[in-house]
Design a protein around this motif. Structure first.
Motif, short mmCIF file in Angstrom:
data_model
loop_
_atom_site.label_atom_id
_atom_site.label_comp_id
_atom_site.label_asym_id
_atom_site.label_seq_id
_atom_site.Cartn_x
_atom_site.Cartn_y
_atom_site.Cartn_z
N LEU A 1 -24.53 17.90 -11.85
CA LEU A 1 -25.71 17.04 -11.86
C LEU A 1 -25.43 15.72 -11.15
N ALA A 2 -24.24 15.21 -11.28
CA ALA A 2 -23.89 13.96 -10.61
C ALA A 2 -23.76 14.15 -9.10
N ALA A 3 -23.33 15.33 -8.69
CA ALA A 3 -23.08 15.58 -7.28
C ALA A 3 -24.28 16.10 -6.52
N ALA A 4 -25.17 16.78 -7.19
CA ALA A 4 -26.26 17.50 -6.52
C ALA A 4 -27.32 16.57 -5.97
N ALA A 5 -27.81 16.93 -4.79
CA ALA A 5 -29.00 16.28 -4.27
C ALA A 5 -30.16 16.72 -5.17
N PRO A 6 -31.23 15.94 -5.24
CA PRO A 6 -32.32 16.28 -6.17
C PRO A 6 -32.88 17.68 -6.02
N THR A 7 -32.84 18.24 -4.84
CA THR A 7 -33.44 19.57 -4.65
C THR A 7 -32.42 20.70 -4.61
N ASP A 8 -31.14 20.41 -4.83
CA ASP A 8 -30.13 21.46 -4.87
C ASP A 8 -30.39 22.40 -6.04
N CYS A 9 -29.83 23.58 -5.96
CA CYS A 9 -29.88 24.53 -7.07
C CYS A 9 -28.77 24.19 -8.06
N ILE A 10 -29.06 24.42 -9.33
CA ILE A 10 -28.08 24.15 -10.38
C ILE A 10 -27.99 25.36 -11.30
N THR A 11 -26.77 25.67 -11.73
CA THR A 11 -26.51 26.66 -12.77
C THR A 11 -26.37 25.88 -14.07
N TYR A 12 -27.07 26.29 -15.08
CA TYR A 12 -27.03 25.61 -16.38
C TYR A 12 -26.13 26.40 -17.33
N PHE A 13 -24.89 25.96 -17.45
CA PHE A 13 -23.88 26.59 -18.29
C PHE A 13 -24.44 26.85 -19.68
N PRO A 14 -24.22 28.02 -20.25
CA PRO A 14 -23.50 29.18 -19.76
C PRO A 14 -24.39 30.25 -19.11
N ALA A 15 -25.61 29.90 -18.72
CA ALA A 15 -26.55 30.86 -18.13
C ALA A 15 -26.26 31.01 -16.63
N TRP A 16 -25.33 31.84 -16.28
CA TRP A 16 -24.91 31.99 -14.89
C TRP A 16 -25.87 32.83 -14.06
N GLN A 17 -26.71 33.63 -14.70
CA GLN A 17 -27.54 34.59 -13.98
C GLN A 17 -28.61 33.94 -13.12
N TYR A 18 -29.05 32.73 -13.50
CA TYR A 18 -30.19 32.12 -12.81
C TYR A 18 -29.88 30.68 -12.44
N GLN A 19 -30.23 30.32 -11.21
CA GLN A 19 -30.15 28.93 -10.79
C GLN A 19 -31.57 28.39 -10.70
N VAL A 20 -31.74 27.10 -10.99
CA VAL A 20 -33.04 26.44 -10.90
C VAL A 20 -32.94 25.49 -9.71
N CYS A 21 -33.94 25.56 -8.82
CA CYS A 21 -33.85 24.85 -7.55
C CYS A 21 -35.07 23.97 -7.28
N GLY A 22 -34.90 23.03 -6.36
CA GLY A 22 -35.99 22.25 -5.79
C GLY A 22 -36.72 21.37 -6.78
N GLU A 23 -38.01 21.19 -6.51
CA GLU A 23 -38.85 20.33 -7.34
C GLU A 23 -38.95 20.84 -8.77
N ILE A 24 -38.83 22.15 -8.94
CA ILE A 24 -38.86 22.70 -10.29
C ILE A 24 -37.63 22.22 -11.06
N ARG A 25 -36.49 22.19 -10.39
CA ARG A 25 -35.28 21.68 -11.05
C ARG A 25 -35.43 20.21 -11.41
N VAL A 26 -36.05 19.43 -10.52
CA VAL A 26 -36.27 18.00 -10.79
C VAL A 26 -37.11 17.85 -12.06
N LYS A 27 -38.18 18.64 -12.17
CA LYS A 27 -39.04 18.56 -13.35
C LYS A 27 -38.29 19.03 -14.60
N TYR A 28 -37.58 20.13 -14.48
CA TYR A 28 -36.81 20.67 -15.62
C TYR A 28 -35.81 19.63 -16.13
#
Length: 158
Positions: free
Chosen positions: A62-89
């Motif tokens: 979270l500290a390293a990612a640009a706002p629209t990068d995809c992120i894996t939310y430990f321990p849920a490795w199966q899905y990444q949340v990306c872009g504006e949806i990730r910003v809202k989440y």
């Protein structure tokens, strides 16, 4: 337990040194899930660090990612949340919010332009052409558990 990104995630499985070795996992997740998520966090962190000087000293995704990068939310490795949806989440509290864990990655809506991500307790929809007065493109249409996990009366903006 409040969710936080993994600090200095391991890029390979290191027996006895993984986050899953020192932290209780949420119900429904295995040690294998958690270890895969940590490795993905390490890959995202490395990619972010190599892209920008701002991220060079970051110790978590979270500290390293640009706002629209995809992120894996430990321990849920199966899905990444990306872009504006990730910003809202993230603005809602990500895993710590009423939505809980992602149950899909970004899915293109039937219009071929908008996107959505589903979570345990509902979806977040986003569309670049839908604007409300004084607001950014639609990303505030968030499904709540009280609506049965689906948004009533919302279209996919066809």
């Amino acid at each position: 337990m409040k969710w936080t990104p993994t600090e200095n995630p391991n890029s390979t499985i290191v027996p006895g040194k993984m986050r899953s070795d020192r932290q209780e996992l949420p119900e429904g997740f295995t040690k294998e899930d958690a270890d895969k998520a940590e490795i993905l966090e390490a890959k995202i962190l490395a990619a972010s660090r190599s892209r920008t000087a701002r991220s060079a000293s970051a110790t978590n995704v979270l500290a390293a990612a640009a706002p629209t990068d995809c992120i894996t939310y430990f321990p849920a490795w199966q899905y990444q949340v990306c872009g504006e949806i990730r910003v809202k989440y993230d603005s809602l509290g990500n895993v710590n919010s009423f939505l809980l864990w992602p149950t899909s990655g970004n899915i293109t809506n039937p219009d071929g332009v908008g996107q959505r991500v589903t979570f345990v307790n509902g979806p977040i929809y986003w569309h670049p052409n839908r604007r409300a007065p004084g607001r950014q493109p639609l990303h505030d249409e968030v499904g709540r558990a009280v609506l049965g996990g689906r948004l009533s009366g919302l279209s996919h903006h066809r």
